[in-house]
Design a protein around this motif. Structure first.
Motif, PDB file in Angstrom:
ATOM      1  N   MET A 151       0.837  -1.173   0.000  1.00  0.00           N
ATOM      2  CA  MET A 151       0.000   0.000   0.000  1.00  0.00           C
ATOM      3  C   MET A 151       0.886   1.242   0.000  1.00  0.00           C
ATOM      4  O   MET A 151       2.008   1.221   0.516  1.00  0.00           O
ATOM      5  CB  MET A 151      -0.892  -0.017   1.242  1.00  0.00           C
ATOM      6  N   TYR A 152       0.341   2.317  -0.570  1.00  0.00           N
ATOM      7  CA  TYR A 152       1.062   3.589  -0.551  1.00  0.00           C
ATOM      8  C   TYR A 152       0.775   4.338   0.741  1.00  0.00           C
ATOM      9  O   TYR A 152      -0.303   4.204   1.333  1.00  0.00           O
ATOM     10  CB  TYR A 152       0.657   4.462  -1.743  1.00  0.00           C
ATOM     11  N   TYR A 153       1.774   5.156   1.138  1.00  0.00           N
ATOM     12  CA  TYR A 153       1.655   5.999   2.323  1.00  0.00           C
ATOM     13  C   TYR A 153       2.172   7.385   1.980  1.00  0.00           C
ATOM     14  O   TYR A 153       3.181   7.518   1.272  1.00  0.00           O
ATOM     15  CB  TYR A 153       2.450   5.413   3.497  1.00  0.00           C
ATOM     16  N   ALA A 154       1.474   8.405   2.461  1.00  0.00           N
ATOM     17  CA  ALA A 154       1.912   9.785   2.308  1.00  0.00           C
ATOM     18  C   ALA A 154       2.674  10.180   3.567  1.00  0.00           C
ATOM     19  O   ALA A 154       2.173  10.009   4.680  1.00  0.00           O
ATOM     20  CB  ALA A 154       0.710  10.701   2.113  1.00  0.00           C
ATOM     21  N   ILE A 155       3.863  10.665   3.368  1.00  0.00           N
ATOM     22  CA  ILE A 155       4.689  11.169   4.459  1.00  0.00           C
ATOM     23  C   ILE A 155       4.732  12.682   4.277  1.00  0.00           C
ATOM     24  O   ILE A 155       5.353  13.199   3.335  1.00  0.00           O
ATOM     25  CB  ILE A 155       6.101  10.551   4.428  1.00  0.00           C
ATOM     26  N   ILE A 156       4.026  13.381   5.160  1.00  0.00           N
ATOM     27  CA  ILE A 156       3.833  14.824   5.049  1.00  0.00           C
ATOM     28  C   ILE A 156       4.631  15.485   6.165  1.00  0.00           C
ATOM     29  O   ILE A 156       4.332  15.296   7.347  1.00  0.00           O
ATOM     30  CB  ILE A 156       2.338  15.173   5.173  1.00  0.00           C
ATOM     31  N   SER A 157       5.648  16.237   5.776  1.00  0.00           N
ATOM     32  CA  SER A 157       6.567  16.818   6.749  1.00  0.00           C
ATOM     33  C   SER A 157       6.478  18.338   6.725  1.00  0.00           C
ATOM     34  O   SER A 157       6.371  18.948   5.661  1.00  0.00           O
ATOM     35  CB  SER A 157       7.997  16.395   6.431  1.00  0.00           C
ATOM     36  N   GLU A 158       6.562  18.929   7.898  1.00  0.00           N
ATOM     37  CA  GLU A 158       6.536  20.377   8.052  1.00  0.00           C
ATOM     38  C   GLU A 158       7.886  20.825   8.620  1.00  0.00           C
ATOM     39  O   GLU A 158       8.330  20.317   9.648  1.00  0.00           O
ATOM     40  CB  GLU A 158       5.404  20.755   9.007  1.00  0.00           C
ATOM     41  N   ASP A 159       8.516  21.775   7.926  1.00  0.00           N
ATOM     42  CA  ASP A 159       9.839  22.255   8.344  1.00  0.00           C
ATOM     43  C   ASP A 159       9.763  23.195   9.548  1.00  0.00           C
ATOM     44  O   ASP A 159       8.748  23.873   9.754  1.00  0.00           O
ATOM     45  CB  ASP A 159      10.502  23.045   7.213  1.00  0.00           C
ATOM     46  N   VAL A 160      10.863  23.262  10.279  1.00  0.00           N
ATOM     47  CA  VAL A 160      11.056  24.310  11.271  1.00  0.00           C
ATOM     48  C   VAL A 160      11.292  25.613  10.503  1.00  0.00           C
ATOM     49  O   VAL A 160      11.567  25.600   9.300  1.00  0.00           O
ATOM     50  CB  VAL A 160      12.251  24.009  12.211  1.00  0.00           C
ATOM     51  N   ASP A 161      11.197  26.738  11.177  1.00  0.00           N
ATOM     52  CA  ASP A 161      11.491  28.021  10.542  1.00  0.00           C
ATOM     53  C   ASP A 161      12.961  28.058  10.126  1.00  0.00           C
ATOM     54  O   ASP A 161      13.835  27.495  10.800  1.00  0.00           O
ATOM     55  CB  ASP A 161      11.208  29.175  11.502  1.00  0.00           C
ATOM     56  N   ASN A 162      13.220  28.719   9.014  1.00  0.00           N
ATOM     57  CA  ASN A 162      14.592  28.916   8.529  1.00  0.00           C
ATOM     58  C   ASN A 162      15.371  27.596   8.401  1.00  0.00           C
ATOM     59  O   ASN A 162      16.496  27.479   8.873  1.00  0.00           O
ATOM     60  CB  ASN A 162      15.342  29.890   9.438  1.00  0.00           C
ATOM     61  N   SER A 163      14.769  26.643   7.750  1.00  0.00           N
ATOM     62  CA  SER A 163      15.334  25.287   7.658  1.00  0.00           C
ATOM     63  C   SER A 163      16.340  25.092   6.526  1.00  0.00           C
ATOM     64  O   SER A 163      16.963  24.037   6.443  1.00  0.00           O
ATOM     65  CB  SER A 163      14.204  24.277   7.482  1.00  0.00           C
ATOM     66  N   LEU A 164      16.505  26.082   5.669  1.00  0.00           N
ATOM     67  CA  LEU A 164      17.300  25.875   4.453  1.00  0.00           C
ATOM     68  C   LEU A 164      18.721  25.376   4.746  1.00  0.00           C
ATOM     69  O   LEU A 164      19.185  24.420   4.115  1.00  0.00           O
ATOM     70  CB  LEU A 164      17.350  27.152   3.615  1.00  0.00           C
ATOM     71  N   SER A 165      19.412  25.971   5.683  1.00  0.00           N
ATOM     72  CA  SER A 165      20.781  25.524   5.971  1.00  0.00           C
ATOM     73  C   SER A 165      20.796  24.111   6.547  1.00  0.00           C
ATOM     74  O   SER A 165      21.707  23.327   6.262  1.00  0.00           O
ATOM     75  CB  SER A 165      21.490  26.491   6.923  1.00  0.00           C
ATOM     76  N   LEU A 166      19.779  23.761   7.332  1.00  0.00           N
ATOM     77  CA  LEU A 166      19.677  22.394   7.863  1.00  0.00           C
ATOM     78  C   LEU A 166      19.432  21.407   6.730  1.00  0.00           C
ATOM     79  O   LEU A 166      20.015  20.319   6.706  1.00  0.00           O
ATOM     80  CB  LEU A 166      18.548  22.302   8.893  1.00  0.00           C
ATOM     81  N   ARG A 167      18.572  21.780   5.797  1.00  0.00           N
ATOM     82  CA  ARG A 167      18.295  20.929   4.636  1.00  0.00           C
ATOM     83  C   ARG A 167      19.582  20.662   3.852  1.00  0.00           C
ATOM     84  O   ARG A 167      19.841  19.543   3.420  1.00  0.00           O
ATOM     85  CB  ARG A 167      17.271  21.588   3.704  1.00  0.00           C
ATOM     86  N   GLN A 168      20.362  21.706   3.660  1.00  0.00           N
ATOM     87  CA  GLN A 168      21.569  21.571   2.849  1.00  0.00           C
ATOM     88  C   GLN A 168      22.559  20.592   3.471  1.00  0.00           C
ATOM     89  O   GLN A 168      23.238  19.867   2.746  1.00  0.00           O
ATOM     90  CB  GLN A 168      22.200  22.942   2.625  1.00  0.00           C
ATOM     91  N   THR A 169      22.621  20.523   4.796  1.00  0.00           N
ATOM     92  CA  THR A 169      23.572  19.615   5.443  1.00  0.00           C
ATOM     93  C   THR A 169      23.189  18.150   5.266  1.00  0.00           C
ATOM     94  O   THR A 169      24.063  17.288   5.284  1.00  0.00           O
ATOM     95  CB  THR A 169      23.718  19.908   6.950  1.00  0.00           C
ATOM     96  N   ALA A 170      21.904  17.862   5.097  1.00  0.00           N
ATOM     97  CA  ALA A 170      21.444  16.472   5.035  1.00  0.00           C
ATOM     98  C   ALA A 170      20.853  16.089   3.677  1.00  0.00           C
ATOM     99  O   ALA A 170      20.389  14.965   3.503  1.00  0.00           O
ATOM    100  CB  ALA A 170      20.401  16.235   6.134  1.00  0.00           C
ATOM    101  N   LYS A 171      20.883  17.002   2.719  1.00  0.00           N
ATOM    102  CA  LYS A 171      20.210  16.770   1.439  1.00  0.00           C
ATOM    103  C   LYS A 171      20.713  15.528   0.707  1.00  0.00           C
ATOM    104  O   LYS A 171      19.911  14.730   0.221  1.00  0.00           O
ATOM    105  CB  LYS A 171      20.360  17.996   0.537  1.00  0.00           C
ATOM    106  N   ALA A 172      22.020  15.338   0.622  1.00  0.00           N
ATOM    107  CA  ALA A 172      22.560  14.201  -0.139  1.00  0.00           C
ATOM    108  C   ALA A 172      22.063  12.870   0.423  1.00  0.00           C
ATOM    109  O   ALA A 172      21.626  11.993  -0.329  1.00  0.00           O
ATOM    110  CB  ALA A 172      24.081  14.239  -0.158  1.00  0.00           C
ATOM    111  N   ALA A 173      22.099  12.723   1.740  1.00  0.00           N
ATOM    112  CA  ALA A 173      21.634  11.474   2.370  1.00  0.00           C
ATOM    113  C   ALA A 173      20.131  11.307   2.208  1.00  0.00           C
ATOM    114  O   ALA A 173      19.640  10.186   1.999  1.00  0.00           O
ATOM    115  CB  ALA A 173      22.025  11.457   3.839  1.00  0.00           C
ATOM    116  N   HIS A 174      19.394  12.396   2.300  1.00  0.00           N
ATOM    117  CA  HIS A 174      17.931  12.358   2.119  1.00  0.00           C
ATOM    118  C   HIS A 174      17.580  11.894   0.702  1.00  0.00           C
ATOM    119  O   HIS A 174      16.762  10.990   0.523  1.00  0.00           O
ATOM    120  CB  HIS A 174      17.370  13.760   2.402  1.00  0.00           C
ATOM    121  N   ILE A 175      18.226  12.492  -0.291  1.00  0.00           N
ATOM    122  CA  ILE A 175      17.973  12.136  -1.696  1.00  0.00           C
ATOM    123  C   ILE A 175      18.396  10.695  -1.982  1.00  0.00           C
ATOM    124  O   ILE A 175      17.715   9.972  -2.724  1.00  0.00           O
ATOM    125  CB  ILE A 175      18.697  13.118  -2.646  1.00  0.00           C
ATOM    126  N   GLU A 176      19.478  10.252  -1.379  1.00  0.00           N
ATOM    127  CA  GLU A 176      19.941   8.871  -1.577  1.00  0.00           C
ATOM    128  C   GLU A 176      18.874   7.870  -1.145  1.00  0.00           C
ATOM    129  O   GLU A 176      18.633   6.871  -1.829  1.00  0.00           O
ATOM    130  CB  GLU A 176      21.232   8.651  -0.804  1.00  0.00           C
TER     131      GLU A 176
END
Length: 99
Positions: free
Chosen positions: A1-26
């Motif tokens: 079955m499919y599942y929707a994973i709906i995530s809400e960021d903290v404020d000003n998350s861009l720099s945090l995203r950049q640190t973990a983006k490669a592992a997240h995309i992998e």
């Protein structure tokens, strides 16, 4: 079955995203290679595909898992969770109707 994973960021998350983006995309690439990923992507804060420094307000992943428990465990182990990107993550069953 499919599942929707709906995530809400903290404020000003861009720099945090950049640190973990490669592992997240992998991890998403692994789901795709296994034929389990329906769609995935972030929600830009402003009305444009590339919000630049404005960043993102959250993410949506729709993927196939054997159970809600498995989908939740996958979501809980997202590198963005470890990096502190998400303030809230909701996992729900998802029924594909169209296309």
């Amino acid at each position: 079955m499919y599942y929707a994973i709906i995530s809400e960021d903290v404020d000003n998350s861009l720099s945090l995203r950049q640190t973990a983006k490669a592992a997240h995309i992998e991890r998403l690439q692994t789901l795709k290679a296994e034929g389990r990923l329906l769609l995935a992507g972030p929600h830009p804060i402003i009305d444009t595909p590339d919000p630049g420094d404005a960043g993102f307000s959250g993410s949506l992943v729709v993927a196939e898992f054997d159970s809600l428990v498995e989908a939740q465990a996958w979501a809980d182990n997202d590198p963005y969770v470890d990096a502190g990107v998400y303030r809230k993550v909701v996992v729900k069953p998802f029924k594909v109707v169209l296309p």
